[in-house]
Design a protein around this motif. Structure first.
Motif, PDB file in Angstrom:
ATOM      1  N   THR A 134     -10.853  12.905   5.460  1.00 25.95           N
ATOM      2  CA  THR A 134     -10.442  11.911   4.467  1.00 25.95           C
ATOM      3  C   THR A 134     -10.789  12.368   3.060  1.00 25.95           C
ATOM      4  O   THR A 134      -9.975  12.265   2.141  1.00 25.95           O
ATOM      5  N   SER A 143      -2.183  11.601   1.305  1.00 19.25           N
ATOM      6  CA  SER A 143      -2.625  10.460   2.094  1.00 19.25           C
ATOM      7  C   SER A 143      -3.379  10.948   3.330  1.00 19.25           C
ATOM      8  O   SER A 143      -2.911  11.851   4.030  1.00 19.25           O
ATOM      9  N   SER A 145      -3.439   9.593   6.006  1.00 13.47           N
ATOM     10  CA  SER A 145      -2.573   9.301   7.150  1.00 13.47           C
ATOM     11  C   SER A 145      -1.839  10.547   7.637  1.00 13.47           C
ATOM     12  O   SER A 145      -1.421  10.617   8.797  1.00 13.47           O
ATOM     13  N   LYS A 146      -1.680  11.538   6.767  1.00 16.45           N
ATOM     14  CA  LYS A 146      -0.986  12.772   7.131  1.00 16.45           C
ATOM     15  C   LYS A 146      -1.848  13.687   7.991  1.00 16.45           C
ATOM     16  O   LYS A 146      -1.337  14.654   8.573  1.00 16.45           O
ATOM     17  N   LEU A 214       4.993  11.677  10.043  1.00 11.13           N
ATOM     18  CA  LEU A 214       3.856  10.826   9.676  1.00 11.13           C
ATOM     19  C   LEU A 214       4.077  10.183   8.305  1.00 11.13           C
ATOM     20  O   LEU A 214       4.388  10.870   7.330  1.00 11.13           O
ATOM     21  N   SER A 216       2.834   7.929   4.856  1.00 11.95           N
ATOM     22  CA  SER A 216       1.642   7.847   4.001  1.00 11.95           C
ATOM     23  C   SER A 216       1.216   6.381   3.937  1.00 11.95           C
ATOM     24  O   SER A 216       1.555   5.660   2.992  1.00 11.95           O
ATOM     25  N   ARG A 217       0.484   5.944   4.973  1.00 10.20           N
ATOM     26  CA  ARG A 217       0.093   4.537   5.039  1.00 10.20           C
ATOM     27  C   ARG A 217      -0.970   4.188   4.002  1.00 10.20           C
ATOM     28  O   ARG A 217      -1.017   3.069   3.508  1.00 10.20           O
ATOM     29  N   TYR A 574      -7.396   5.030  13.844  1.00 10.85           N
ATOM     30  CA  TYR A 574      -6.419   3.949  13.606  1.00 10.85           C
ATOM     31  C   TYR A 574      -6.666   3.249  12.270  1.00 10.85           C
ATOM     32  O   TYR A 574      -5.752   3.100  11.450  1.00 10.85           O
ATOM     33  N   GLY A 577      -6.817   5.717   8.974  1.00 11.10           N
ATOM     34  CA  GLY A 577      -5.499   6.198   8.593  1.00 11.10           C
ATOM     35  C   GLY A 577      -4.550   5.098   8.178  1.00 11.10           C
ATOM     36  O   GLY A 577      -3.431   5.377   7.716  1.00 11.10           O
ATOM     37  N   GLY A 578      -4.968   3.830   8.346  1.00 13.56           N
ATOM     38  CA  GLY A 578      -4.102   2.717   8.007  1.00 13.56           C
ATOM     39  C   GLY A 578      -2.846   2.668   8.847  1.00 13.56           C
ATOM     40  O   GLY A 578      -1.807   2.164   8.415  1.00 13.56           O
ATOM     41  N   TYR A 579      -2.936   3.169  10.087  1.00 13.53           N
ATOM     42  CA  TYR A 579      -1.734   3.340  10.910  1.00 13.53           C
ATOM     43  C   TYR A 579      -1.213   2.027  11.476  1.00 13.53           C
ATOM     44  O   TYR A 579      -1.929   1.027  11.561  1.00 13.53           O
ATOM     45  N   ASP A 583       3.538   4.203  14.548  1.00 11.01           N
ATOM     46  CA  ASP A 583       3.279   5.578  14.106  1.00 11.01           C
ATOM     47  C   ASP A 583       2.916   6.474  15.281  1.00 11.01           C
ATOM     48  O   ASP A 583       3.314   7.645  15.328  1.00 11.01           O
TER      49      ASP A 583
END
Length: 609
Positions: A134, A143, A145-146, A214, A216-217, A574, A577-579, A583
């Motif tokens: 992160t 992000s 999230s990637k 993926l 960018s959440r 989860y 990553g803001g998933y 996703d």
């Protein structure tokens, strides 16, 4: 030999399938948070207990499950190790390799995590790497999230390299040995050739396909947004008719407008302290309220560039050309009690103060009048040399810089660091040698860290992602319902019926897909325990290699990519990553299908079916 007819679709099975369907719809739509959906599943199972076979005690068993307790403890162990500064040293090594390249960072994530997860249980590996990845994502302005789903998937793929990579491998080895399958229990590296193939193919997929799939959440960490400067930074173009031509940025500066950058062609200069005069064709980055920026543009004959969003990436252009930094006022500073305007930071250090923060309160207007107090934070823009000079005075302490790599790490207390790392290694060793279950070993590690002073109880509780814990605890009873009502056996029996009309290799692939599907719904351990005996029985009926079927089930149980609850490392990433539920389906389903083909063909080539 013909197989006996499978179980019929009973009301009990129908009710469980209905709950599963409703849960999947809620997970996908996210009408309510995923952890609330999971708790709704738990409550529904008890409400319909006459059909599901799940009473209150069974429904609450998810809170005491090995997976739930292990994840909870791993969050705390990871936080303890991170507090010692050891992980930050590894961050610097990875950052030095990756630089500003997102592809290199992704490659380093997969290349380190996978092999390490082959020799260390993948759950603690992911727990340690989440905060590091992160941070590095922030530094590449990407992000997180990637990177975090690839982190989890790489750890899962690495778990297929050796017997101790995942608890699923150990369970499959034990169950297969109990069933008398030749070649079991597995030795440490018995299926490593297949694991290397699966890891290699999966890594290529993660490096080439997953970045496009993926989202960018979570937006990359940006100091301009953190300090509430959205809409207060603007770019203006200087046409030939502008009245600013011939003036220096200092002559343009007022209390309401602060020039930060002067961009001329390919060159960018820090406005503060610059003696360059403004020329036609220049672009100025300014700090001003939106109405003021619009007004000055009209009065001075400038053209506002409304599409040019100013972020920390545009402001922080490296040594000599400007750096964005967050600084705090330390105790004993001579600036305490002074107004920011009276501190003359621009004159002394060529530093422009953009915003201030005191506790949770942001000050973005009339910043010059803000009184400096101990612990107060400032967002400043200056040259790197100016920031270094500022820090040398001891009046301000730099806590974060952008565009100039990592700050020098704090000295490590090697006694504390050695204790923290030793505790984690001890947990792994105790679990790997079956002295204690990994959940108990991990809890013992938490106790050792708290007693040893590595982490205090308050930080330990804060380190846990509680929404993940409730999500996992809520869906675990669903596996019990599928088992007790015969819903899982119903699915398995229909696969077995279909297999009689298929080639043996296709039947192996079918069991891989069945195990993977169930693993995504009722956890890998439960799916392997349920499907493995059916797979061995089917192999005997077909006159095929039971060992081949065991391998297919084992690998499928270790690679449940399509849901956040499919594997515990998926759940761990989860929240950070803001998933969304979808996703995992978007990225995991193609990978799972790809590995179904690769794994079955690999089994055929290496061992035969």
């Amino acid at each position: 030999m013909l197989l006996q007819a499978g179980p019929e679709l009973t009301p009990e099975i129908a009710v469980v399938f209905a709950i599963v369907a409703a849960a999947v719809m809620l997970f996908v739509s996210e009408v309510i948070p995923s952890d609330v959906t999971a708790l709704s599943v738990l409550v529904s199972l008890v409400v319909f207990r006459e059909y599901t076979g799940v009473d209150a005690e069974a429904a609450l068993s998810g809170f005491a499950s090995t997976a739930t307790i292990t994840i909870l403890a791993m969050y705390i162990l990871s936080a303890g190790v991170r507090r010692t500064g050891v992980v930050s040293r590894l961050e610097r090594v990875v950052a030095a390799y990756a630089g500003d390249s997102r592809q290199r960072l992704l490659g380093a994530t997969i290349g380190i995590t996978g092999p390490l997860a082959g020799v260390v249980n993948n759950t603690p590996v992911v727990a340690l790497f989440i905060p590091m990845i992160t941070d590095l994502a922030d530094r590449t302005h990407t992000s997180p999230s990637k990177f975090l789903i690839p982190l989890s998937y790489a750890a899962m793929l690495g778990g297929t390299l050796t017997l101790i990579g995942t608890s699923t491998n150990l369970l499959a080895s034990s169950v297969a040995a109990d069933l008398g399958v030749a070649g079991t229990p597995f030795s440490m590296f018995q299926f490593t050739p297949l694991g290397v193939l699966v890891f290699a193919v999966g890594s290529v997929y993660l490096l080439t396909v997953s970045p496009a799939l993926l989202p960018s959440r979570i937006e990359p960490h940006d100091l301009t947004e953190e300090f509430g400067l959205g809409g207060r930074l603007a770019r203006v173009y200087v046409p030939e008719s502008s009245s600013l031509i011939g003036l220096t940025p200092a002559q343009v500066r007022t209390d309401a407008i602060k020039p930060l950058q002067l961009v001329r062609g390919e060159e960018t200069f820090v406005a503060a302290g610059s003696d360059r005069t403004i020329e036609a064709g220049d672009v100025l980055t300014i700090r001003a309220e939106t109405p003021v920026a619009q007004s000055i543009a009209e009065v001075a004959g400038l053209r506002r560039l409304p599409q040019a969003k100013v972020t920390e990436e545009e402001l922080a252009l490296g040594s000599g050309r400007g750096t964005l930094a967050e600084v705090i006022v330390p105790g004993g500073s001579g600036l305490i009690g002074q107004a920011i305007g009276d501190a003359r930071l621009e004159e002394r250090f060529d530093a422009t103060v953009l915003a201030a923060r005191r506790g949770g309160e942001l000050v973005v207007e009339d910043v010059a009048d803000e009184i400096l107090s101990e612990g107060g934070g400032l967002l400043i823009y200056a040259t790197q040399s100016g920031i270094e000079h500022l820090e040398e005075t001891g009046e301000l302490l730099v806590t974060e810089t952008v565009g100039d790599g990592f700050p020098e790490p704090e000295p490590i207390d090697w006694r504390e660091a050695g204790l923290a790392v030793g505790i984690v290694l001890g947990v792994i060793a105790v679990a790997a040698t079956d002295l204690l279950a990994i959940s108990v070993a991990a809890l013992g590690g938490v106790v050792a860290m708290v007693v040893g002073g590595v982490i205090d109880p308050e930080r330990a509780y804060a380190a846990v992602e509680w929404n993940v814990i409730f999500l996992l605890a809520g869906v675990i009873p669903l596996g019990l319902a599928m088992d007790r009502t015969g819903a899982a056996a119903y699915l398995a029996a229909h696969v077995t019926d279909v297999s009689t009309a298929l080639p043996t290799l296709a039947t192996v692939a079918l069991f891989y897909l069945l195990t993977g599907l169930l693993a995504n719904l009722i956890t890998p351990v439960a799916s392997v325990a349920l499907v493995l005996p059916i797979a061995v029985s089917t192999a005997a009926d077909l006159g095929a290699s039971a060992f081949a079927f065991v391998l297919a089930v084992t690998f499928a149980g270790s690679t449940a990519f399509m849901t956040p609850m499919g594997y515990q490392t998926n759940l761990m990433v989860y929240s950070p990553g803001g998933y969304r539920f979808t996703d995992y389906v978007r990225v995991g389903a193609p990978l799972q299908l790809l590995l179904a083909v690769v794994t079955t063909l690999g089994i055929e080539v290496i061992w035969g079916v």
